[in-house]
Design a protein around this motif. Structure first.
Motif, PDB file in Angstrom:
ATOM      1  N   GLY A  82       4.147  -3.750  -2.260  1.00  0.00           N
ATOM      2  CA  GLY A  82       2.856  -2.500  -1.970  1.00  0.00           C
ATOM      3  C   GLY A  82       3.349  -1.401  -1.830  1.00  0.00           C
ATOM      4  O   GLY A  82       3.806  -0.392  -2.250  1.00  0.00           O
ATOM      5  N   ARG A  83       1.877  -0.595  -0.986  1.00  0.00           N
ATOM      6  CA  ARG A  83       2.045   0.948  -0.953  1.00  0.00           C
ATOM      7  C   ARG A  83       2.085   1.262   0.440  1.00  0.00           C
ATOM      8  O   ARG A  83       1.707   1.113   1.330  1.00  0.00           O
ATOM      9  CB  ARG A  83       0.377   1.536  -0.693  1.00  0.00           C
ATOM     10  CG  ARG A  83      -0.121   1.582  -2.625  1.00  0.00           C
ATOM     11  CD  ARG A  83      -1.667   1.134  -2.526  1.00  0.00           C
ATOM     12  NE  ARG A  83      -1.707   0.040  -1.693  1.00  0.00           N
ATOM     13  CZ  ARG A  83      -3.510   0.372  -1.734  1.00  0.00           C
ATOM     14  NH1 ARG A  83      -3.689   1.394  -2.696  1.00  0.00           N
ATOM     15  NH2 ARG A  83      -4.031  -0.285  -0.571  1.00  0.00           N
ATOM     16  N   GLY A  85       2.903   2.981   3.920  1.00  0.00           N
ATOM     17  CA  GLY A  85       1.539   3.564   4.946  1.00  0.00           C
ATOM     18  C   GLY A  85       0.465   2.941   4.783  1.00  0.00           C
ATOM     19  O   GLY A  85      -0.198   3.295   5.526  1.00  0.00           O
ATOM     20  N   ARG A  86       0.309   1.884   3.893  1.00  0.00           N
ATOM     21  CA  ARG A  86      -0.725   1.352   4.098  1.00  0.00           C
ATOM     22  C   ARG A  86      -0.760  -0.749   3.886  1.00  0.00           C
ATOM     23  O   ARG A  86      -0.680  -1.008   4.730  1.00  0.00           O
ATOM     24  CB  ARG A  86      -1.576   1.726   2.833  1.00  0.00           C
ATOM     25  CG  ARG A  86      -1.872   2.986   2.375  1.00  0.00           C
ATOM     26  CD  ARG A  86      -3.047   3.081   1.363  1.00  0.00           C
ATOM     27  NE  ARG A  86      -3.105   4.549   1.256  1.00  0.00           N
ATOM     28  CZ  ARG A  86      -4.715   4.959   1.348  1.00  0.00           C
ATOM     29  NH1 ARG A  86      -5.703   4.177   0.894  1.00  0.00           N
ATOM     30  NH2 ARG A  86      -4.966   5.992   0.952  1.00  0.00           N
ATOM     31  N   ASP A  87       0.112  -0.751   3.185  1.00  0.00           N
ATOM     32  CA  ASP A  87       0.529  -2.516   3.271  1.00  0.00           C
ATOM     33  C   ASP A  87       1.116  -2.972   2.442  1.00  0.00           C
ATOM     34  O   ASP A  87       1.310  -3.921   2.375  1.00  0.00           O
ATOM     35  CB  ASP A  87      -1.306  -2.791   2.289  1.00  0.00           C
ATOM     36  CG  ASP A  87      -1.214  -2.158   0.700  1.00  0.00           C
ATOM     37  OD1 ASP A  87       0.159  -2.010   0.284  1.00  0.00           O
ATOM     38  OD2 ASP A  87      -1.708  -3.596  -0.227  1.00  0.00           O
ATOM     39  N   ALA A  88       2.241  -2.110   2.907  1.00  0.00           N
ATOM     40  CA  ALA A  88       3.696  -2.469   2.453  1.00  0.00           C
ATOM     41  C   ALA A  88       4.290  -3.796   3.328  1.00  0.00           C
ATOM     42  O   ALA A  88       4.257  -3.194   4.603  1.00  0.00           O
ATOM     43  CB  ALA A  88       4.253  -0.992   2.493  1.00  0.00           C
ATOM     44  N   SER A 114      10.538   0.282  10.191  1.00  0.00           N
ATOM     45  CA  SER A 114       9.584   0.997   9.031  1.00  0.00           C
ATOM     46  C   SER A 114       9.917   0.791   7.929  1.00  0.00           C
ATOM     47  O   SER A 114      11.192   0.002   7.447  1.00  0.00           O
ATOM     48  CB  SER A 114       9.554   2.741   9.546  1.00  0.00           C
ATOM     49  OG  SER A 114      11.135   3.002   8.996  1.00  0.00           O
TER      50      SER A 114
END
Length: 140
Positions: A82-83, A85-88, A114
């Motif tokens: 995923g990305r 900071g978004r959908d990781a 994180s």
């Protein structure tokens, strides 16, 4: 004798004031002169700057700080999907098999805090662990 008109008198007074007022302001005062503190105490010289060779001797980029190997019971990171900071999410292998974890989820008592591009950061109690992605340059 020529008579001075009112506008001419105002102009002469303005010119006289323009000359006399600055001269009056530049006159020393009649009282005792104030002590000059700066003549009594000389200014200290600024400290010498460090030599440039010290700056050139330092590395431009510091090596990453590695806390060593993660604890043996930390989850094994398989990859990050995923990305950031978004959908990781992290794909991890724990005691109950392989699963995906979003930041805040837990596995085997370890909470995923994180994600970075090459690692996942887990915490458990007062412990913290950085688990690198397999095959990244951080693993030695």
């Amino acid at each position: 004798m020529a008579r001075v008109t009112r506008p001419q008198g105002i102009a002469i007074a303005a010119v006289a004031a323009a000359i006399l007022v600055p001269l009056w302001l530049l006159q020393p005062s009649g009282g005792s002169p104030a002590p000059d503190r700066f003549e009594q105490e000389p200014f200290a010289a600024p400290p010498a700057p460090p030599p440039l060779r010290a700056a050139f001797a330092r590395p431009l980029f510091a090596a990453p700080v590695l806390d060593g190997a993660p604890p043996a019971d930390a989850p094994q990171l398989i990859g990050i999907i995923g990305r950031l900071g978004r959908d990781a999410v992290a794909l991890v292998r724990g005691s109950d098999g392989t699963r995906t974890l979003a930041p805040g989820d837990s596995v085997d008592g370890w909470q995923l805090r994180s994600l970075a591009i090459d690692a996942a950061y887990f915490t458990r109690g007062g412990q913290s662990a950085r688990v690198a992605v397999p095959g990244s340059d951080d693993q030695r």
